[in-house]
Write a protein that holds these residues in place. Structure first.
Motif, PDB file in Angstrom:
ATOM      1  N   GLU A 225      -5.306  12.077   7.052  1.00 35.58           N
ATOM      2  CA  GLU A 225      -6.860  12.003   6.812  1.00 35.58           C
ATOM      3  C   GLU A 225      -6.992  12.064   5.398  1.00 35.58           C
ATOM      4  N   HIS A 226      -5.960  12.429   4.739  1.00 35.47           N
ATOM      5  CA  HIS A 226      -6.223  12.849   3.286  1.00 35.47           C
ATOM      6  C   HIS A 226      -5.130  11.947   2.473  1.00 35.47           C
ATOM      7  N   SER A 227      -5.089  10.561   2.799  1.00 31.90           N
ATOM      8  CA  SER A 227      -3.912   9.717   2.258  1.00 31.90           C
ATOM      9  C   SER A 227      -4.775   8.508   1.542  1.00 31.90           C
ATOM     10  N   GLU A 228      -4.023   7.767   0.787  1.00 33.68           N
ATOM     11  CA  GLU A 228      -4.431   6.458   0.513  1.00 33.68           C
ATOM     12  C   GLU A 228      -4.777   5.517   1.486  1.00 33.68           C
ATOM     13  N   ALA A 229      -4.068   5.606   2.669  1.00 30.64           N
ATOM     14  CA  ALA A 229      -4.498   4.829   3.785  1.00 30.64           C
ATOM     15  C   ALA A 229      -5.747   4.981   4.389  1.00 30.64           C
ATOM     16  N   ALA A 230      -6.269   6.256   4.533  1.00 31.85           N
ATOM     17  CA  ALA A 230      -7.666   6.763   4.759  1.00 31.85           C
ATOM     18  C   ALA A 230      -8.780   6.224   3.773  1.00 31.85           C
ATOM     19  N   ALA A 231      -8.364   6.460   2.477  1.00 31.37           N
ATOM     20  CA  ALA A 231      -9.308   6.061   1.511  1.00 31.37           C
ATOM     21  C   ALA A 231      -9.540   4.415   1.609  1.00 31.37           C
TER      22      ALA A 231
ATOM     23  N   GLU B 117       3.432  -6.715   7.057  1.00 35.24           N
ATOM     24  CA  GLU B 117       3.432  -6.720   5.364  1.00 35.24           C
ATOM     25  C   GLU B 117       3.679  -5.149   5.047  1.00 35.24           C
ATOM     26  N   TRP B 118       4.193  -5.439   3.740  1.00 37.17           N
ATOM     27  CA  TRP B 118       4.349  -4.194   2.937  1.00 37.17           C
ATOM     28  C   TRP B 118       3.778  -4.493   1.576  1.00 37.17           C
ATOM     29  N   LEU B 119       2.393  -3.912   1.367  1.00 37.39           N
ATOM     30  CA  LEU B 119       1.479  -4.119   0.179  1.00 37.39           C
ATOM     31  C   LEU B 119       1.734  -3.090  -0.882  1.00 37.39           C
ATOM     32  N   ARG B 120       2.919  -2.932  -1.418  1.00 35.36           N
ATOM     33  CA  ARG B 120       3.036  -1.628  -2.381  1.00 35.36           C
ATOM     34  C   ARG B 120       2.006  -1.821  -3.521  1.00 35.36           C
ATOM     35  N   ASP B 121       1.566  -3.142  -3.964  1.00 36.91           N
ATOM     36  CA  ASP B 121       0.820  -2.966  -5.058  1.00 36.91           C
ATOM     37  C   ASP B 121      -0.693  -2.664  -4.603  1.00 36.91           C
ATOM     38  N   VAL B 122      -0.970  -2.303  -3.777  1.00 33.85           N
ATOM     39  CA  VAL B 122      -2.351  -1.560  -3.103  1.00 33.85           C
ATOM     40  C   VAL B 122      -1.992  -0.331  -3.157  1.00 33.85           C
ATOM     41  N   ALA B 123      -0.856   0.410  -3.380  1.00 30.15           N
ATOM     42  CA  ALA B 123      -0.666   1.755  -3.117  1.00 30.15           C
ATOM     43  C   ALA B 123      -1.266   2.521  -4.739  1.00 30.15           C
TER      44      ALA B 123
ATOM     45  N   LEU C 287      -9.901   4.423  -5.879  1.00 27.26           N
ATOM     46  CA  LEU C 287     -10.705   3.424  -5.779  1.00 27.26           C
ATOM     47  C   LEU C 287     -10.782   2.670  -7.253  1.00 27.26           C
ATOM     48  N   THR C 288     -10.774   3.584  -8.327  1.00 25.28           N
ATOM     49  CA  THR C 288     -11.178   3.052  -9.696  1.00 25.28           C
ATOM     50  C   THR C 288      -9.805   2.391 -10.247  1.00 25.28           C
ATOM     51  N   GLU C 289      -8.804   2.868  -9.767  1.00 23.83           N
ATOM     52  CA  GLU C 289      -7.473   2.205 -10.139  1.00 23.83           C
ATOM     53  C   GLU C 289      -7.382   0.681  -9.331  1.00 23.83           C
ATOM     54  N   LEU C 290      -8.022   0.531  -8.167  1.00 21.44           N
ATOM     55  CA  LEU C 290      -8.045  -0.377  -7.501  1.00 21.44           C
ATOM     56  C   LEU C 290      -8.641  -1.685  -8.201  1.00 21.44           C
ATOM     57  N   GLU C 291      -9.649  -1.296  -9.023  1.00 16.78           N
ATOM     58  CA  GLU C 291     -10.325  -2.411  -9.838  1.00 16.78           C
ATOM     59  C   GLU C 291      -9.389  -3.087 -10.733  1.00 16.78           C
ATOM     60  N   ASP C 292      -8.383  -2.311 -11.236  1.00 12.69           N
ATOM     61  CA  ASP C 292      -7.555  -2.887 -12.098  1.00 12.69           C
ATOM     62  C   ASP C 292      -6.803  -3.980 -11.339  1.00 12.69           C
ATOM     63  N   PRO C 293      -6.653  -5.225 -12.593  1.00 12.76           N
ATOM     64  CA  PRO C 293      -5.960  -6.471 -11.994  1.00 12.76           C
ATOM     65  C   PRO C 293      -4.682  -6.222 -11.493  1.00 12.76           C
TER      66      PRO C 293
END
Length: 119
Positions: A105-111, A41-47, A71-77
């Motif tokens: 190690e310093h990426s959104e994937a790691a977070a 899958e490609w989940l660009r909406d989680v980027a 992580l704050t952004e991820l709370e957005d609808p």
């Protein structure tokens, strides 16, 4: 049994331990054809948002603040459905989050992986 969430570069060869392979970048990685990407899958909406990505500019000194903002952004609808889908995938088994960034190690994937694992 706890699910395992890993992260790695999309340019690395897949392994049998990867489980579901999910690209979490907003932009398609350069030099990777969609036919040969070997992802589920490609989940660009989680980027991260374009604004946050540009602010961060993959500067490791900004990672802690980037992670907090992300992580704050991820709370957005706008992100919630993709994030819930990712959480469901990780509850079903191993998931490997893929990114094109050189410093994983310093990426959104790691977070994301740390968040999904509860750390």
């Amino acid at each position: 049994m706890a699910a395992r969430v890993a992260y790695r570069r999309i340019y690395e060869s897949p392994t049998p331990q990867d489980g579901k392979r999910v690209l979490v970048d907003r932009l398609w990685p350069r030099g990777v054809s969609k036919d040969k990407a070997d992802l589920d899958e490609w989940l660009r909406d989680v980027a991260p948002s374009t604004e946050l990505r540009r602010w961060y500019h993959h500067d490791p000194r900004r990672y802690d603040e980037f992670r907090r903002r992300y992580l704050t952004e991820l709370e957005d609808p706008d992100h919630r459905a993709a994030l819930e889908h990712l959480r469901d995938l990780s509850a079903q088994g191993t998931v490997t989050l893929l990114t094109a960034t050189k410093d994983v190690e310093h990426s959104e994937a790691a977070a994301l992986a740390q968040w999904l694992d509860g750390s």
